[in-house]
Design a protein around this motif. Structure first.
Motif, PDB file in Angstrom:
ATOM      1  N   LEU A 145       0.831  -1.207   0.000  1.00  0.00           N
ATOM      2  CA  LEU A 145       0.000   0.000   0.000  1.00  0.00           C
ATOM      3  C   LEU A 145       0.866   1.258   0.000  1.00  0.00           C
ATOM      4  O   LEU A 145       0.613   2.194  -0.760  1.00  0.00           O
ATOM      5  N   ALA A 146       1.891   1.286   0.852  1.00  0.00           N
ATOM      6  CA  ALA A 146       2.753   2.466   0.957  1.00  0.00           C
ATOM      7  C   ALA A 146       3.439   2.781  -0.372  1.00  0.00           C
ATOM      8  O   ALA A 146       3.525   3.951  -0.775  1.00  0.00           O
ATOM      9  N   GLU A 147       3.921   1.745  -1.061  1.00  0.00           N
ATOM     10  CA  GLU A 147       4.594   1.973  -2.343  1.00  0.00           C
ATOM     11  C   GLU A 147       3.636   2.504  -3.395  1.00  0.00           C
ATOM     12  O   GLU A 147       3.982   3.394  -4.175  1.00  0.00           O
ATOM     13  N   ARG A 148       2.420   1.987  -3.413  1.00  0.00           N
ATOM     14  CA  ARG A 148       1.435   2.478  -4.398  1.00  0.00           C
ATOM     15  C   ARG A 148       1.033   3.919  -4.099  1.00  0.00           C
ATOM     16  O   ARG A 148       0.822   4.701  -5.020  1.00  0.00           O
ATOM     17  N   VAL A 149       0.916   4.262  -2.817  1.00  0.00           N
ATOM     18  CA  VAL A 149       0.615   5.648  -2.455  1.00  0.00           C
ATOM     19  C   VAL A 149       1.769   6.549  -2.890  1.00  0.00           C
ATOM     20  O   VAL A 149       1.559   7.619  -3.461  1.00  0.00           O
ATOM     21  N   ALA A 150       2.997   6.113  -2.642  1.00  0.00           N
ATOM     22  CA  ALA A 150       4.185   6.916  -2.959  1.00  0.00           C
ATOM     23  C   ALA A 150       4.304   7.241  -4.442  1.00  0.00           C
ATOM     24  O   ALA A 150       4.768   8.327  -4.802  1.00  0.00           O
ATOM     25  N   VAL A 151       3.865   6.322  -5.290  1.00  0.00           N
ATOM     26  CA  VAL A 151       3.978   6.564  -6.735  1.00  0.00           C
ATOM     27  C   VAL A 151       2.684   7.103  -7.344  1.00  0.00           C
ATOM     28  O   VAL A 151       2.578   7.225  -8.560  1.00  0.00           O
ATOM     29  N   GLY A 152       1.718   7.414  -6.514  1.00  0.00           N
ATOM     30  CA  GLY A 152       0.484   8.024  -7.002  1.00  0.00           C
ATOM     31  C   GLY A 152      -0.518   7.070  -7.610  1.00  0.00           C
ATOM     32  O   GLY A 152      -1.416   7.493  -8.336  1.00  0.00           O
ATOM     33  N   ARG A 153      -0.414   5.777  -7.309  1.00  0.00           N
ATOM     34  CA  ARG A 153      -1.350   4.791  -7.872  1.00  0.00           C
ATOM     35  C   ARG A 153      -2.456   4.408  -6.900  1.00  0.00           C
ATOM     36  O   ARG A 153      -3.334   3.621  -7.252  1.00  0.00           O
ATOM     37  N   LEU A 154      -2.415   4.956  -5.674  1.00  0.00           N
ATOM     38  CA  LEU A 154      -3.398   4.586  -4.657  1.00  0.00           C
ATOM     39  C   LEU A 154      -3.657   5.759  -3.733  1.00  0.00           C
ATOM     40  O   LEU A 154      -2.736   6.489  -3.374  1.00  0.00           O
ATOM     41  N   GLY A 155      -4.900   5.912  -3.362  1.00  0.00           N
ATOM     42  CA  GLY A 155      -5.285   6.853  -2.320  1.00  0.00           C
ATOM     43  C   GLY A 155      -5.870   6.076  -1.161  1.00  0.00           C
ATOM     44  O   GLY A 155      -6.541   5.062  -1.354  1.00  0.00           O
ATOM     45  N   VAL A 156      -5.592   6.530   0.048  1.00  0.00           N
ATOM     46  CA  VAL A 156      -6.169   5.933   1.254  1.00  0.00           C
ATOM     47  C   VAL A 156      -6.832   7.063   2.025  1.00  0.00           C
ATOM     48  O   VAL A 156      -6.173   8.060   2.358  1.00  0.00           O
ATOM     49  N   VAL A 157      -8.117   6.939   2.265  1.00  0.00           N
ATOM     50  CA  VAL A 157      -8.846   7.968   2.998  1.00  0.00           C
ATOM     51  C   VAL A 157      -9.558   7.361   4.200  1.00  0.00           C
ATOM     52  O   VAL A 157      -9.895   6.179   4.201  1.00  0.00           O
TER      53      VAL A 157
END
Length: 184
Positions: A145-157
């Motif tokens: 999850l952290a890697e996908r957030v870092a590269v802009g492929r995932l949002g967590v709200v």
């Protein structure tokens, strides 16, 4: 119905297609498909009591994100949460429930302590602290999850949902470039 449509519209631009959904409270008063006005097979839903995420929950969320390519994970807490109430009660009187319920309560207690230390002592404040803590723990514990957030492929709200009127308030947002309109 109007509230569900507003919530759906608020997120549809962020998560076209499959939405990765982590509605980690197992309380049946709130169904993800109803809240977001979606049909069966539109959401990948993971539910547990008190927004507590063990290995099984993290693995399920990672599956939704990495295999199904869900672009958004939503942590949805709600008012009148039994796990948060039990944690607050345990903080007040020192009594904790037995069995595995104790484990759930013990994982919620740090949020209650953090909220109180910051002078935030209402049930709504403690819930918001717990939702934000749950969002942060997801990203701390899951490299996927952290890697996908870092590269802009995932949002967590993280959202706080009010059962009485169907409104939701944005509590935490990680990895999203676009502003999220809040429905309140």
């Amino acid at each position: 119905m109007r509230r569900r449509t507003e919530l759906h519209d608020a997120f549809v631009s962020l998560a076209c297609g499959l939405i990765g959904w982590r509605r980690l409270c197992s309380d049946s008063r709130l169904a993800a498909e109803i809240v977001f006005d979606r049909g069966r097979r539109d959401l990948f839903v993971v539910r547990t009591a008190g927004l507590v995420a063990g290995a099984e929950v993290l693995g399920s969320i990672e599956f939704g994100v990495s295999v199904l390519d869900a672009p958004l994970v939503v942590v949805l807490g709600h008012d009148s949460c039994g796990a948060v109430a039990a944690a607050c009660s345990a903080l007040e009187d020192g009594q904790k429930p037995g069995g595995f319920v104790r484990d759930v309560v013990e994982r919620v207690i740090p949020s209650g302590l953090a909220a109180c230390a910051a002078g935030r002592e209402t049930a709504e404040d403690i819930l918001a602290e717990h939702i934000e803590h749950a969002v942060d723990l997801l990203l701390e514990r899951s490299r996927v999850l952290a890697e996908r957030v870092a590269v802009g492929r995932l949002g967590v709200v993280g959202l706080s949902y009010r059962l009485a009127d169907g409104s939701a308030r944005l509590v935490a947002s990680r990895g999203l470039d676009a502003a999220i309109p809040t429905a309140s």
